[in-house]
Write a protein that holds these residues in place. Structure first.
Motif, PDB file in Angstrom:
ATOM      1  N   ALA A  99     130.069  86.500  64.470  1.00  0.00           N
ATOM      2  CA  ALA A  99     128.812  85.908  64.941  1.00  0.00           C
ATOM      3  C   ALA A  99     128.129  86.815  65.959  1.00  0.00           C
ATOM      4  CB  ALA A  99     129.074  84.536  65.552  1.00  0.00           C
ATOM      5  N   ARG A 100     128.915  87.397  66.872  1.00  0.00           N
ATOM      6  CA  ARG A 100     128.344  88.307  67.874  1.00  0.00           C
ATOM      7  C   ARG A 100     127.763  89.552  67.194  1.00  0.00           C
ATOM      8  NH1 ARG A 100     130.408  87.558  73.168  1.00  0.00           N
ATOM      9  NH2 ARG A 100     130.565  85.309  73.477  1.00  0.00           N
ATOM     10  N   ILE A 101     128.496  90.091  66.229  1.00  0.00           N
ATOM     11  CA  ILE A 101     128.030  91.276  65.513  1.00  0.00           C
ATOM     12  C   ILE A 101     126.716  90.986  64.794  1.00  0.00           C
ATOM     13  CG2 ILE A 101     128.519  92.777  63.535  1.00  0.00           C
ATOM     14  CD1 ILE A 101     131.486  92.635  64.359  1.00  0.00           C
ATOM     15  N   ARG A 102     126.669  89.872  64.099  1.00  0.00           N
ATOM     16  CA  ARG A 102     125.459  89.524  63.351  1.00  0.00           C
ATOM     17  C   ARG A 102     124.274  89.298  64.285  1.00  0.00           C
ATOM     18  NH1 ARG A 102     128.496  85.495  59.019  1.00  0.00           N
ATOM     19  NH2 ARG A 102     129.033  87.129  57.497  1.00  0.00           N
ATOM     20  N   ALA A 103     124.527  88.686  65.435  1.00  0.00           N
ATOM     21  CA  ALA A 103     123.448  88.445  66.395  1.00  0.00           C
ATOM     22  C   ALA A 103     122.879  89.763  66.916  1.00  0.00           C
ATOM     23  CB  ALA A 103     123.957  87.597  67.554  1.00  0.00           C
TER      24      ALA A 103
END
Length: 233
Positions: free
Chosen positions: A116-120
């Protein structure tokens, strides 16, 4: 210096070989092209020739540690850097953000949280490519598509995380922006009353903006409410 760029590439840097194999496989299965290095020096040398879309960098490594590597890489790399840190290492988290990291995540990792952090972080370039091209406040001009900022004729240097926060505040100039809104919209997690990520980024923005004598922009703290981005002419 010629560099190869890959829009789906992630550089994973950690001296724990079993850990990098496990996380690397998870990210590959999620559709990313993953390169792995095991110390800061290797990461520095890699980024001199290649430009990954995102770097995941552990703090505690032999030879050249993550903080040193992050500071060095920031001299030429403008993409997002996500640092890995052991839980409760608040000092390391703060220092990591101050030397140019965009976000941090604690160990042990939760794979879905990491993804989720990577995608954000990766979503930002796409979001700004589709956004209004220019934001003008006072004598500051922000060009969203090229991700550049000028005060009159002077070009300012911001990391991706700083740029995103600057645009968010500038688009709401003259209006008090709540801390919780910034956490939800920019940092993509809920403020817990203790996290200092936003405080650090605001401080870095103020320092860089105030370095220009002719800049009229101020980021004011409104007690118990949030932040106010204004033309202080």
């Amino acid at each position: 210096m010629h560099k190869h760029s890959d829009n789906d590439a992630i550089l994973l840097v950690d001296d724990d070989i079993p850990f990098t194999r496990l996380v690397g496989k998870y990210l590959i299965d999620a559709g990313y092209d993953v390169s792995i290095r095991h110390n800061g020096l290797q990461a520095i040398e890699f980024t001199k020739s290649y430009t990954p879309q995102l770097i995941i960098l552990d703090l505690m490594m032999p030879d050249t540690d993550g903080l040193t590597a992050c500071k060095e890489i920031r001299k030429w790399y403008t993409g997002p850097i996500l640092i890995l840190t052991a839980l409760n290492e608040e000092v390391d988290e703060i220092v990591g953000l101050e030397v140019g990291a965009d976000d941090y995540i604690g160990k042990p990792l939760k794979p879905r949280v990491l993804l989720a952090r990577i995608r954000a972080l990766m979503r930002r370039d796409k979001d700004y490519a589709q956004s209004e091209d220019t934001v003008n406040v006072g004598n500051m001009a922000i060009y969203c598509r090229s991700r550049t900022v000028y005060i009159e004729d002077s070009l300012l240097d911001f990391t991706d995380a700083e740029f995103d926060l600057l645009v968010y505040l500038a688009k709401r100039a003259g209006t008090v922006v709540a801390r919780d809104d910034i956490y939800n919209d920019i940092l993509h997690f809920k403020y817990d009353g203790m996290d200092r990520t936003l405080d650090i980024r605001i401080s870095r923005l103020r320092k860089k903006i105030s370095a220009y004598e002719n800049c009229r922009i101020k980021i004011k703290t409104v007690r118990l409410q949030g932040y106010l981005f204004v033309d202080n002419a």
